[in-house]
Design a protein around this motif. Structure first.
Motif, PDB file in Angstrom:
ATOM      1  N   HIS A 135      38.969  42.255  38.381  1.00 22.42           N
ATOM      2  CA  HIS A 135      39.248  42.060  39.809  1.00 22.42           C
ATOM      3  C   HIS A 135      38.019  41.554  40.560  1.00 22.42           C
ATOM      4  CE1 HIS A 135      39.667  42.823  44.039  1.00 22.42           C
ATOM      5  NE2 HIS A 135      38.655  43.682  43.961  1.00 22.42           N
ATOM      6  N   GLN A 147      37.010  38.119  39.808  1.00 20.10           N
ATOM      7  CA  GLN A 147      37.950  37.135  40.333  1.00 20.10           C
ATOM      8  C   GLN A 147      37.616  36.793  41.788  1.00 20.10           C
ATOM      9  OE1 GLN A 147      41.877  37.634  38.995  1.00 20.10           O
ATOM     10  NE2 GLN A 147      42.191  35.504  39.556  1.00 20.10           N
ATOM     11  N   MET A 164      41.156  36.939  32.632  1.00 20.35           N
ATOM     12  CA  MET A 164      42.529  37.446  32.555  1.00 20.35           C
ATOM     13  C   MET A 164      42.683  38.498  31.452  1.00 20.35           C
ATOM     14  SD  MET A 164      44.260  36.411  34.989  1.00 20.35           S
ATOM     15  CE  MET A 164      43.074  35.882  36.195  1.00 20.35           C
ATOM     16  N   CYS A 212      43.230  31.534  42.627  1.00 26.70           N
ATOM     17  CA  CYS A 212      42.339  32.522  42.045  1.00 26.70           C
ATOM     18  C   CYS A 212      42.143  33.682  43.014  1.00 26.70           C
ATOM     19  CB  CYS A 212      41.005  31.848  41.748  1.00 26.70           C
ATOM     20  SG  CYS A 212      39.964  32.815  40.696  1.00 26.70           S
ATOM     21  N   TYR A 222      39.578  31.694  33.808  1.00 34.02           N
ATOM     22  CA  TYR A 222      40.818  32.411  33.472  1.00 34.02           C
ATOM     23  C   TYR A 222      40.783  32.948  32.048  1.00 34.02           C
ATOM     24  CZ  TYR A 222      42.825  30.949  37.867  1.00 34.02           C
ATOM     25  OH  TYR A 222      43.068  30.786  39.202  1.00 34.02           O
ATOM     26  N   THR A 254      45.225  42.054  43.048  1.00 35.52           N
ATOM     27  CA  THR A 254      44.749  43.156  42.205  1.00 35.52           C
ATOM     28  C   THR A 254      43.880  44.102  43.028  1.00 35.52           C
ATOM     29  OG1 THR A 254      42.934  41.773  41.409  1.00 35.52           O
ATOM     30  CG2 THR A 254      44.891  41.916  40.015  1.00 35.52           C
ATOM     31  N   VAL A 270      45.315  35.949  43.433  1.00 38.22           N
ATOM     32  CA  VAL A 270      45.460  36.942  42.362  1.00 38.22           C
ATOM     33  C   VAL A 270      44.411  38.043  42.517  1.00 38.22           C
ATOM     34  CG1 VAL A 270      45.426  37.320  39.877  1.00 38.22           C
ATOM     35  CG2 VAL A 270      46.440  35.234  40.800  1.00 38.22           C
TER      36      VAL A 270
END
Ligand code: HEM
Ligand SMILES: [Cu+2]
Length: 656
Positions: A419, A422, A469, A390, A465, A397, A393
């Motif tokens: 972003h 996350q 996402m 997590c 997610y 970003t 990613v």
């Protein structure tokens, strides 16, 4: 007469929204129920003696955690209200005005009143135990910090039913947050609530720097400290440089609003851009303040559950410190699009990208620690494993956002929302959850149910997610941040609906956690070992829950992972530490002053918010009186006799 009372009440209380009436009623009932229960069970004295006046770092830690979890609930409800409004096009669940208030309070609460206190809770619960100390350096100040935080949080939360919530966003950019555009008291509640709790945060930062530098057990060199302690040090250093900026910024905004100064209004000779620079000079380091301790927690958990020494200890320390310093040189990446010189933009783009390097180092260190380890998958480790992808990613970003030309596309879109959630949820929230799961048995003396914990883990993670996402794609599709509704023509409907479903899954995860705690309290599995995970650091060498004096005898800590090495030696029959005699233990005494003084701050803040000087001035006098009384209190301390210590140790270790 009646008319003027009515007029006053309609300004004072928030009216006209069924949601808020509901909240008022439930707040009222909860308060009545609370007071009635405490009175019925005659618990007022207990509450005062054991909790309100305590200076014990462990109890203060517990109070921080409880407050933070309540705030997580409130911030989470806000989040779900927003997601409900955005579930389908043209929804009329929240008005745009109400939506503005909710994203503002959600942002403030999650960062300042959820993440920060959860972090301070863990600092308090763990740091003294990990460094082999009996308390923090300044126990009185520690209690004051907590109560200031709580009073600030209460003040902020009160705006929901009294006066009206702030609605100028969580960073309150002028001119929107100036009197002309935000005439209501909501913005003043924001200023005072954050100001009061912010002072508490600054003091906590100072307290933990001194604690870590001065109170370590003999033998524990800086380069032998547990990684969590390092991360707390890094975070605290960042706090003491960042929070004074916030204090000044809010004070200037307050002067603008209350006394008609013009620091941030163009027409009066001020400059709103000045505010935006200042607030991000605090705001950017702030996100590192909350993520650094999470890195520390993951480091502890990875090595404990892989039964291996942390890989790359020195590079980890270096990475923590580098991040804490570089975080002060990136603030302008939050306003690339506001028309700065290209060289300035280039500088901030590069400094931002540089942070990815130490962060990457840490990820590799965790992976190498796990490599060839004997990994077990209990809940703390699960959260750690969930965090890594997590965060990777989220980090990538982030690097995308730091590419200035590309940021003109991403800026203030849902790409950004995806972003930062996350990293804030996947990094900070998951990290602090991992820490709570990990240290829970040490704090409360019983273990949490693993099965319900796994349900909570999976619902939170999958929900995460599913929720965020789709938002990357919504952002690329042009959906902007702080949009309160959209039409069918946009084509955003499937992705938004999916996102809302994910949001509710996380809500379910939270319910699982509450259930898990309730279930584990009910069917209590006492942890008699004091060391349920086969830990490596000093906190696991004492019984659970830790006695009020922590260590009967201050330990010697010559190695990294001192307790692990000691256990290895004991298994081989090597005795290194000779039995030390138990001596009377010197403890700081309880005090009601931190609480009373914080209440005075609350009164002062409330008075200023409404422009009631008859209330604010007595509040200020109260604060001064508390300071005066405290400075003339000389012998507020006591000794625990050696006999009592021996008795407690024997009982806790079950040898009696
Ligand atoms: C539990 C799941 C969560 C959901 C479903 C959620 C959802 C949302 C939504 C819908 C917005 C508003 C976007 C907009 O219209 O501008 C938002 C904003 C925000 N959220 Fe969350 N959030 C969650 C958790 C968190 C956490 C844990 C944090 C911080 C630790 C956080 C920090 C923020 C911040 C700072 C904002 C910006 C507010 C502003 O624009 O002024 N959120 N969130
Ligand atoms: Cu930033």
């Amino acid at each position: 007469m009646l008319e003027s009372i009515k007029k006053f009440a309609s300004e004072f209380f928030v009216t006209g929204d069924p949601l808020i009436y509901g909240a008022m009623v439930s707040i009222g009932f909860t308060m009545i129920a609370l007071v009635a229960t405490l009175t019925y069970f005659k618990k007022w004295g207990w509450l005062w003696r054991e909790w309100i006046t305590t200076v014990d770092h462990k109890r203060i830690g517990i109070m921080y955690v409880i407050a933070a979890l309540l705030m997580l609930f409130r911030g989470g409800v806000d989040a779900l209200l927003m997601r409900t409004q955005l579930a389908l096009p043209n929804m009329e669940f929240l008005t745009p005005e109400h939506y503005n208030q909710i994203f503002t309070t959600h942002g403030v609460i999650m960062i300042l009143f959820m993440a920060m206190p959860l972090m301070f809770g863990l600092f308090n619960l763990v740091v003294p135990l990990q460094i082999g100390a009996r308390d923090v350096a300044f126990p009185f100040l520690n209690s004051l910090s907590f109560w200031l935080f709580l009073m600030g949080a209460m003040l902020f939360n009160l705006s929901f039913v009294i006066g009206g919530s702030p609605d100028a966003g969580w960073l309150a950019y002028p001119p929107l947050s100036e009197k002309v555009f935000s005439p209501s008291v909501g913005q003043d509640f924001y200023n005072w609530g954050i100001q009061i709790s912010g002072i508490g945060s600054l003091m906590t930062g100072i307290n933990f720097i001194v604690t870590i530098l001065k109170m370590r057990a003999p033998g524990m060199k800086l380069m032998k400290m547990p990684m969590f302690v390092w991360s707390v040090l890094a975070s605290s250093v960042t706090i003491i440089f960042a929070f004074p900026i916030l204090t000044v910024t809010l004070a200037l905004l307050m002067l603008d609003r209350t006394f008609g100064a013009h620091f941030f209004t163009l027409d009066g000779g001020g400059n709103p851009m000045m505010y935006i620079n200042l607030i991000w000079m605090w705001g950017h380091p702030e996100v590192y303040i909350v993520i650094l301790p999470a890195f520390g927690i993951f480091s502890e958990i990875v090595s404990t559950f892989s039964k291996k020494k942390l890989f790359g200890y020195k590079s980890m320390v270096f990475a923590l410190m580098t991040i804490s310093i570089t975080s002060f040189f990136t603030w302008a990446h939050h306003f690339f699009t506001m028309g700065t010189d290209a060289n300035v933009i280039a500088f901030f783009a590069v400094t931002t990208m540089i942070i990815a390097i130490p962060t990457g180092v840490k990820v590799f260190n965790w992976l190498f620690t796990m490599f060839r380890g004997r990994i077990t998958f209990q809940t703390p480790m699960l959260w750690t494993l969930g965090f890594i992808p997590c965060f990777v990613v989220g980090g990538l970003t982030g690097v995308m956002l730091s590419v200035a030309p590309a940021d003109f596309q991403f800026h203030n879109s849902y790409f950004l929302i995806a972003h930062f959630h996350q990293v804030l949820i996947g990094g900070v929230a998951f990290g602090f959850f991992a820490g709570l799961y990990y240290w829970w048995p040490k704090v409360f003396g019983f273990t949490l149910n693993e099965k319900l914990g796994k349900w909570a883990f999976w619902t939170w993670n999958i929900g995460f997610y599913v929720c965020f996402m789709p938002q990357y794609f919504l952002g690329l599709d042009g959906m902007t941040r702080r949009t309160s509704t959209f039409g069918w023509d946009k084509g955003w409907y499937e992705l938004n609906l999916t996102s809302t479903i994910g949001g509710f899954m996380m809500g379910l995860g939270f319910i699982f956690q509450v259930w898990q705690i309730a279930h584990s309290v009910r069917f209590m599995q006492k942890d008699t070992t004091g060391d349920p995970w086969n830990g490596r650091t000093l906190e696991w060498s004492i019984p659970s829950p830790a006695p009020e004096y922590n260590f009967a005898v201050i330990p010697q800590a010559d190695e990294q992972d001192a307790w692990w090495e000691e256990k290895k030696r004991r298994a081989e029959g090597i005795v290194t530490v000779t039995e030390q005699p138990i001596e009377p233990i010197h403890m700081p005494g309880k005090s009601g002053i931190p609480f009373i003084k914080s209440v005075c701050w609350f009164v002062t803040g409330f008075g200023f918010i409404w422009g009631w000087y008859w209330m604010a001035i007595p509040g200020l006098i109260g604060i001064a009186a508390c300071m005066l009384i405290h400075s003339f209190t000389y012998d507020n301390e006591y000794y625990i006799p050696a006999e009592t210590v021996k008795h407690t140790e024997a009982t806790l270790r079950g040898t009696m």
